[in-house]
Design a protein around this motif. Structure first.
Motif: not given
Length: 354
Positions: A92-99, A122, A125-126, A129
């Motif tokens: 929870e909280g991770s975003d496209d930067q994590s992918y 990624g 989900k995004y 991006s």
């Protein structure tokens, strides 16, 4: 590559609720902050150890394992880094930067297929991006046409993300369709200011003007920013290629200049903008870049803007100009910092819109 700790440290304590005590969260944050300092100084092993301790204190906070993965990439332990980022993208909280970082770890480890798979996961989900389209484009840099598709898609879905513009400027300004590189480069510089890449594109724009506007004699001049000047006469409503409109305006604008300098480029670009709006091309071909030029002309800021935009192409001339225009330039910079070019999903530039 991007890290999270320094960007979000002030809110780390509150990210994952209050399952742990406040003191545990504070201790985790303090360890992570120390870990980042160690990482910046090249002490990756001790940094990772502290981040592991932070993770035990605050196990639901994705930032700590993210930073461990980051440190492992710096150690060139790419396979191990992917294991951490695979966990991070599920937290929870991770975003496209994590992918993005997951894909980067795979790519740097030599596994392009898994890198592309990570970026595509990624994008599911995004979908908007820009950074994920950028990375897929980067993977395909051995095929510039393929890379181009992803960079332009990134610009289309995420018009405020700068890096896709950067690569598009470099690709097009080194092609036979420099026209698009001029627009993408200027957009890039308006989004990402004061970086090494900004300086690079500043020189690229100046050099491209200089190479594509030729003065063979006092009376003979040529403008060549595109080879796509063919009108499709089979279309129901034949329209002029955008390059013809662009180059026609430039030909008129260079009629009374005999060289490319910062001074003459300001004159050329001013006359070109006036031509564009006088001929009402903005009605048929709205262009956020030319809209911005018109605004700057109206506010009497266009000269300073043009010198700023291409200063790295002629640094000696810029230094000479700034010597007598320091106060005016500083006033512009102050205004510019508070009034950026309007760029959003409604106001953006994309080659395929023309």
């Amino acid at each position: 590559m991007k890290r999270f700790i320094l960007l979000t440290g002030l809110v780390l304590i509150g990210i994952s609720g209050f399952c742990q005590t406040k003191s545990e969260k504070q201790e985790a944050y303090n360890k992570a902050k120390q870990a980042v300092e160690l990482m910046d100084n090249g002490n990756y092993d001790m940094s990772i150890q502290l981040l592991e301790e932070a993770t035990k204190l605050d196990p639901t906070n994705f930032i700590y394992p993210y930073e461990i993965g980051y440190a492992l990439i710096l150690k060139k332990k790419y396979k191990k880094a992917t294991k951490y980022f695979e966990k991070v993208v599920k937290m929870e909280g991770s975003d496209d930067q994590s992918y993005q970082m997951l894909g980067n770890a795979y790519s740097m480890g030599g596994n392009k297929e898994k890198a592309i798979d990570a970026y595509n996961r990624g994008l599911k989900k995004y979908p908007n991006s820009g950074r994920l389209y950028l990375e897929i484009g980067n993977v395909h840099q051995d095929d510039w046409n393929k890379a181009l598709e992803y960079y332009e898609k990134g610009v289309q879905v995420d018009p405020t993300y700068p890096s896709n513009y950067y690569w598009l400027a470099k690709i097009f300004c080194n092609s036979t369709e420099e026209i698009w590189g001029m627009f993408y480069g200027e957009m890039f510089m308006n989004i990402e200011r004061n970086s090494k890449r900004t300086e690079e594109i500043s020189q690229l724009l100046f050099d491209t003007y200089k190479s594509e506007i030729q003065f063979t004699s006092d009376t003979t001049k040529s403008v060549s920013f595109s080879q796509n000047n063919v009108i499709d006469i089979t279309a129901k409503k034949p329209t002029l290629p955008y390059s013809m409109i662009y180059e026609t305006g430039l030909m008129i604008a260079v009629s009374d200049v005999n060289s490319i300098t910062l001074k003459t480029l300001h004159k050329i670009r001013s006359q070109h903008t006036n031509f564009y709006f006088d001929q009402k091309f903005n009605d048929s071909y709205p262009n956020v870049v030319f809209d911005w030029h018109k605004t700057l002309i109206q506010k009497e800021m266009f000269e300073c803007y043009n010198y700023w935009l291409m200063m790295k192409g002629a640094p000696d001339e810029f230094d000479e100009w700034i010597g007598t225009n320091q106060e005016k330039f500083e006033s512009f910079i102050n205004w510019f910092s508070e009034n950026p070019m309007p760029i959003d999903n409604e106001k953006s530039f994309h080659r395929l819109n023309f």
